[in-house]
Design an enzyme around this catalytic site. Structure first.
Site: not given
Lengths: 197, 608
Positions: B302, B329, B474
């Protein structure tokens, strides 16, 4: 008949007041649609569940057929259902808001049979509540992790949702599940986005 | 186009208060201004086409930032993730919120000028209830909506000019990114990789919304790369585009990152699955794919690689290389080279713990996978980093003064999947991994912290400092010519200023919620402002729940969006005699953070 206390009622939203209201309006006998009004969709496949609709497996699950009450297993995974209009003979599955989850819990004062129907659309972000935790017996939304307890009127037990899953009153008639009222609250996420509540 | 439905599909509040009415006539945004944005404005998602997230403003410095204070705030009244940057053009400030509200404010006073509220479909399914901001072009402001429309509004008064449907939301398409305006075109990409969609990037005429070109991120029959998808898997293979691209005006190439292929388990679609988890270079006039680089093939973790590359000129071996810098990522920091018709591989190294790539091909950068870390059907597989990767969408920033790249990273996290066959149904999740079989947990040998802000010297290819936070980070990053780095992103609700050279926390402000918004800087009448939205939600919140489960604790981060705007105290701005504000908003005398701050010993550059 909708909301008949002597039938095998599966209906937490079926209060005496509601029965009286429906009777006074003549809606129980006539099967008229209490929630239709100006602006409501006229396409029968998009209409919200109507009194007298049967609960069927959706077309994407299997060959379309009615759900038989005995198929709903005690404490088992929920069955996904959509309303079936027995007059127009169509599944009302063109609106995502018509996805319904059918479960069977221990009989309570709300439901002698233990069979309950809930909205299958999460009240947080309108994702499909498509997963089941068989250990904790919770309905789960895979999008953001909201959890709902089908044995506690759909109460939120985890995740970001703030509202319980609405219930849909159903009766068991000749083994079939028949819609006996409206959802107990607004289906979906429309009211979940603002800090004003 | 849906001109007829415009009147019923939105609510608009035009307020024109005395202050707002005093705003000068809207400053038209030209192609020239977008190529050379004035330091005092912030005209696009990352401030400039090179995606640096860098402001040339330097009134606020490492020496005076301790006296930064809020000058106004604005509560949006909305829940969920407020990720959009405040975009500023000559006194007008634009933010978006979840549910596609668009607010125009007087950037100096905080007075609301107008507010647009999209009327979204009742049965809309929102996996990511957020929006990452607007694009500006001409006298219009552009928003891409979560029901997959692109809308132009009059920037001065907020009335819709046109509404272009882009795709069908009932099939799982939606948009959360800020559009990109280039020379009369508005570019967008589509989200929906979790729903069995086929990603694309599309350009529309800024003037009237007419579609100009559309480029799928998954090649169709007869196109190069189609052979990397078995059967009909290309029709539902994902590769979405949900973060705004970069642009190189010299070559007229626009660079966009793509998401992972779907469903999640790679063995269900054997092949490289081009152009998933890739970088695409598109001709801005035609949309033709002029070059690509796939970061990793046949993804099973993912890992969307949607973050746009930063365009940086690097010095390597005495030579200048026109680089594309991508913080993956996948946990790797990628240095690629931009050429007119190719993307070269310069080098890559992991910036967080990563146990999947055994090696990278020295010429192409293609990774070789450790087979035991590749998830399969019916089998639990662990891998590091977790599905949220070393860095998700929050953008990194580059400061040309320090030569450092600033990465909001998450270290020490691993995850596990147990794959299952995915059943396709239009508009519903198509993942192949059940929620209960999706795990995130700290690495056994490293539980001291997760969140990091890392600084990398790109010319030296080395990490120079790391600020550490107990839980995840984040926080999108802004860096300024004042020698500062601004970021929030932690669950303690703080928004911080770091010394760009050393990583020391120089200032922090506790806000209403967690800061997952992109910070920006602007200037009006000689006053520099720092602006950011605070409003926790979506993946930051969801990841918090996984971490709470793993650590056996409960964390409450309140939701609700507020725009915060900061400036120095008036005395710092050379305005003596003004009454001083109360101390109510001031940070405590000591801004020494409670967080675990440490210079990284691996670094080769001493803190200045």
């Amino acid at each position: 008949m909708a909301c008949d206390p002597d039938s095998t009622v599966a209906n937490p939203g079926c209060s005496p007041q509601r029965r009286a209201l429906l009777k006074s309006l003549g809606l129980v006998a006539s099967g008229l649609l209490p929630r239709m009004g100006a602006g409501a969709p006229t396409d029968p496949t998009k209409l919200a569940p109507q009194l007298g609709d049967e609960l069927w497996f959706p077309s994407w699950e299997a060959t379309s057929r009615p759900i038989v009450a005995d198929e709903v297993l005690f404490n088992g995974a929920p069955l996904t259902a959509v309303p079936y209009d027995p007059i127009a003979k169509v599944l009302r599955e063109s609106s995502r808001l018509n996805q319904i989850l059918v479960v069977r819990i221990a009989p309570t004062t709300d439901t002698k049979s233990g069979v309950l129907a809930y909205s299958g659309i999460c009240t947080h972000a309108a994702c499909a509540v498509s997963e089941w935790n068989s250990e904790s017996r919770q309905l789960l939304c895979p999008c953001h992790g909201s959890a709902f307890d089908p044995a506690a009127r759909g109460a939120v037990t985890g995740g970001p949702a703030r509202r319980a899953l609405p219930t849909l009153p159903v009766t068991i008639t000749n083994g079939k599940l028949v819609v006996a009222g409206s959802f107990s609250a607004a289906v979906g996420a429309k009211k979940s986005w603002t800090t004003k509540s | 186009m849906l001109r007829s439905s415009l009147l019923t599909s939105y609510l608009l509040f035009s307020l024109f208060s005395a202050t707002a009415a005093d705003l000068p006539k809207y400053a038209t945004v030209t192609a020239e201004r977008l190529q050379h944005p004035e330091p005092g404005n912030w005209l696009m998602y990352r401030g400039s086409y090179n995606s640096w997230g860098y402001s040339k403003l330097k009134q606020i410095t490492r020496d005076n930032v301790q006296r930064l204070r809020p000058v106004w705030t604005y509560s949006t009244g909305m829940l969920e993730a407020h990720q959009a940057p405040p975009i500023v053009n000559a006194g007008m400030l634009f933010i978006t919120t979840p549910q596609n509200h668009l607010l125009a404010l007087d950037a100096r006073s905080g007075e609301l000028v107008w507010r647009y509220q999209r009327e979204l479909p009742e049965d809309l399914f929102q996996l990511h209830p957020t929006n990452r901001g607007v694009a500006l072009y001409g006298d219009a402001v552009y928003i891409a909506t979560v029901d997959a429309h692109l809308i132009a509004l009059d920037a001065q008064i907020g009335t819709p000019l046109w509404d272009q449907p882009v795709e069908d939301y009932l099939a799982g398409y939606y948009m959360t990114l800020a559009p990109l305006a280039i020379d009369g075109k508005i570019l967008i990409g589509v989200s929906g990789g979790e729903f069995g969609t086929r990603g694309f990037i599309q350009a529309f005429a800024a003037a009237d919304g007419k579609p100009l070109w559309k480029t799928y991120t998954i090649p169709g029959p007869g196109e190069p790369g189609h052979e990397t998808w078995p059967g009909d898997s290309w029709k539902r293979g994902g590769a979405p585009v949900w973060v705004t691209g970069s642009y190189d005006p010299e070559t007229k190439l626009t660079y966009w990152g793509t998401g992972n292929a779907g469903p999640w388990i790679g063995e269900t679609r054997p092949g490289d699955n081009l152009y998933s988890s890739s970088l695409l270079a598109l001709d801005v006039d035609t949309g033709a794919i002029r070059a690509h680089h796939q970061y990793h093939w046949n993804d099973s973790w993912d890992w969307d690689e949607v973050s746009a590359p930063l365009l940086v000129d690097l010095t390597r071996d005495g030579k200048t290389r026109k680089a594309l810098v991508h913080v993956g990522r996948d946990g790797y920091l990628w240095l690629l080279e931009r050429k007119p018709n190719a993307i070269g591989f310069i080098g890559a190294q992991n910036y967080v713990r990563q146990n999947i790539y055994r090696s990278l091909d020295p010429i192409t950068g293609r990774p070789d996978y450790a087979p035991e870390t590749v998830p399969h059907l019916g089998k639990r597989t662990e891998f590091c980093p977790s599905l949220w990767g070393g860095k998700d969408w929050p953008p990194a920033a580059y400061n040309p003064d320090t030569g450092y790249l600033y990465i909001p990273a998450n270290e020490n996290l691993c995850g596990a999947f147990t794959g299952e066959p995915a059943k396709y149904r239009p508009g519903e999740l198509y993942l192949g991994v059940s929620l209960k079989n999706l795990e995130v947990f700290p690495h056994a040998q490293a539980k001291d912290h997760i969140g990091e802000l890392q600084a990398w010297d790109l010319n030296a290819g080395k990490k120079v400092w790391t600020a550490k936070f107990p839980f995840h980070n984040w926080g999108p990053v802004l860096t300024t010519a004042g020698g500062l780095v601004f970021a929030g992103g932690t669950n303690d609700r703080n928004f911080r200023a770091f010394d760009a050279a050393s990583g020391e926390v120089l200032w922090q402000q506790r806000t209403n919620s967690g800061v997952v918004g992109v910070p920006t800087a602007y200037e009006i009448d000689g006053v520099q402002y720092i602006a950011v939205q605070s409003g926790w939600g979506v993946d930051a919140q969801r990841k918090q729940e996984y971490l709470d489960k793993a650590f056996g604790r409960t964390t409450h981060v309140p939701q609700g969006g507020v725009l915060w705007v900061f400036a120095l105290e008036k005395a710092d701005l050379g305005e003596p005699g003004e009454p001083q504000p109360t101390n109510w908003f001031k940070p405590a005398t000591s801004t020494r953070p409670w967080l675990l701050l440490a210079l990284d010993n691996e670094g080769s550059v001493e803190a200045r």
